[in-house]
Design an enzyme around this catalytic site. Sequence first.
Site, PDB file in Angstrom:
ATOM      1  N   GLU A 148       0.491  -1.144  -0.251  1.00  5.07           N
ATOM      2  CA  GLU A 148       0.365  -0.407   0.064  1.00  5.07           C
ATOM      3  C   GLU A 148       0.465   1.593  -0.270  1.00  5.07           C
ATOM      4  O   GLU A 148       0.550   1.951   0.835  1.00  5.07           O
ATOM      5  CB  GLU A 148      -1.039  -0.433   1.273  1.00  5.07           C
ATOM      6  CG  GLU A 148      -2.189  -0.904   0.826  1.00  5.07           C
ATOM      7  CD  GLU A 148      -2.379  -1.479   2.074  1.00  5.07           C
ATOM      8  OE1 GLU A 148      -2.766  -0.792   3.564  1.00  5.07           O
ATOM      9  OE2 GLU A 148      -3.360  -2.119   2.450  1.00  5.07           O
ATOM     10  N   ASN A 190       1.752  -5.291  -2.901  1.00  6.13           N
ATOM     11  CA  ASN A 190       0.356  -5.424  -3.260  1.00  6.13           C
ATOM     12  C   ASN A 190      -0.152  -3.872  -2.582  1.00  6.13           C
ATOM     13  O   ASN A 190       0.423  -3.496  -1.872  1.00  6.13           O
ATOM     14  CB  ASN A 190       0.773  -6.119  -1.627  1.00  6.13           C
ATOM     15  CG  ASN A 190      -1.159  -6.955  -1.126  1.00  6.13           C
ATOM     16  OD1 ASN A 190      -1.592  -7.741  -2.402  1.00  6.13           O
ATOM     17  ND2 ASN A 190      -1.053  -6.902   0.384  1.00  6.13           N
ATOM     18  N   HIS A 226     -10.781  -5.862  -2.011  1.00  9.62           N
ATOM     19  CA  HIS A 226     -11.503  -5.201  -1.261  1.00  9.62           C
ATOM     20  C   HIS A 226     -12.541  -4.948  -1.500  1.00  9.62           C
ATOM     21  O   HIS A 226     -12.640  -3.742  -1.176  1.00  9.62           O
ATOM     22  CB  HIS A 226     -11.171  -4.684   0.880  1.00  9.62           C
ATOM     23  CG  HIS A 226      -9.810  -5.170   1.131  1.00  9.62           C
ATOM     24  ND1 HIS A 226      -9.961  -6.807   1.703  1.00  9.62           N
ATOM     25  CD2 HIS A 226      -8.057  -5.227   1.283  1.00  9.62           C
ATOM     26  CE1 HIS A 226      -8.917  -7.507   2.296  1.00  9.62           C
ATOM     27  NE2 HIS A 226      -8.072  -6.032   2.309  1.00  9.62           N
ATOM     28  N   GLU A 256      -6.123 -10.901  -0.814  1.00  4.90           N
ATOM     29  CA  GLU A 256      -7.130 -10.146   0.254  1.00  4.90           C
ATOM     30  C   GLU A 256      -8.642 -10.152  -0.159  1.00  4.90           C
ATOM     31  O   GLU A 256      -9.075  -9.421   0.654  1.00  4.90           O
ATOM     32  CB  GLU A 256      -6.432  -8.529   0.351  1.00  4.90           C
ATOM     33  CG  GLU A 256      -5.001  -8.674   0.949  1.00  4.90           C
ATOM     34  CD  GLU A 256      -4.726  -7.539   2.054  1.00  4.90           C
ATOM     35  OE1 GLU A 256      -5.734  -6.942   2.587  1.00  4.90           O
ATOM     36  OE2 GLU A 256      -3.117  -7.294   1.907  1.00  4.90           O
ATOM     37  N   ASP A 258     -12.366 -10.094  -0.076  1.00  2.34           N
ATOM     38  CA  ASP A 258     -14.000 -10.339   0.481  1.00  2.34           C
ATOM     39  C   ASP A 258     -14.852  -9.045  -0.020  1.00  2.34           C
ATOM     40  O   ASP A 258     -14.221  -8.442  -0.810  1.00  2.34           O
ATOM     41  CB  ASP A 258     -13.537 -10.003   1.790  1.00  2.34           C
ATOM     42  CG  ASP A 258     -13.084  -8.710   2.667  1.00  2.34           C
ATOM     43  OD1 ASP A 258     -13.109  -7.137   2.035  1.00  2.34           O
ATOM     44  OD2 ASP A 258     -12.093  -8.402   3.362  1.00  2.34           O
TER      45      ASP A 258
END
Length: 362
Positions: A148, A190, A226, A256, A258
């Site tokens: 990030e 990432n 996300h 990641e 979701d």
Amino acid sequence: MHLVAALLALPLASAQLNELAQKAGKKYFGTATDSPELYSHATYFSILTDRKEFGQLTPANGQKWSYIEPQYNVFNYTEGEVVTNIARQNGQMLRCHNLVWHRQLPNWVMTTTSTWDKANMTAMLRQHVYNEASHWKGQCYAWDVVNEGLNKNGTYRDNSIFYQVLGEEYLKIAFEAAALADPSAKLYYNDYGIEAAGPKAEGAKRIVKLIKDAGLRIDGVGLQSHFTVGGTPSIDRQISNMQSFAELGVEVAITELDIRLNLLPPVTAANLAQQKRDYKTTVGACMQVEKCVGVTVWDFYDPSSWVPSVFPEQGAATLYFANFTKHPAYHGVVEAITNKTNRGEDVGKKNGKGKDGKAKEW
């Protein structure tokens, strides 16, 4: 609402996601975990450690800087070993996360920039990355080396202490040290918000080029993914974006995943159905891109999801409800994987497109 109650009451089916993903040509289907309080829960632990369900584990927090080097030059790998030991004992692949991030740093790092200059921060950063990556040398399929590092508009984060002192040079320092420490691990950048074309995705491409132009190694880009239900990028946009990274000579992974629901109003059959479509779209995109090596969900169990603590009116973002029955989204993932397998073709090599030029929407 009766339909929702019926969905919640569905019995557990046999575990299968990783087994199906590998049959479809992917390296893994995995999950993050950081729930020691649940490791004594027989159902949670049996799902977590079932290699047919999850062939890869990611420590969600235990390898972050605040745990690993809480004081300068004092390294503590206890928290990081929790999940890595589970993976090792169960023969599961390990994705390691992460070496450099602007958050979850100990106070000694987050001092004023006057404490640091280019020389001492370079030495400190190189030492931290090298020591941590070498501790798990040969055990990690991949490391999220830098996490990030970009703003929404694709510029570098100016709230990162590393960028404030070193500028973009800190990325090169981190990737160089990680490559020296663990030559066999795939080295990733990432981030979230880079799953579809836009300024932030362009910023991530700039990072890939920066590392490569410096003669250093970068092997992959992690698409965190996300998402919110109904706000997930289309399958065409995700495929096109993945391929644009692959064209730079790196692999990609969904790292990641979701997809969170608004809980006001409560969960309904309609928004669970949309969540299923969104999961199917995202996993289906990876299935159609040869260079997408695998999918990791950011924990699989609603009570251990990070979402409600950050988004108080949102949740139910994972594949399993609190009673360990499966979201319809679980079956959407299965459909996305098995549809590719049953077709018997590597659609990624054909750009994931049908005769009409659009991605196959399964």
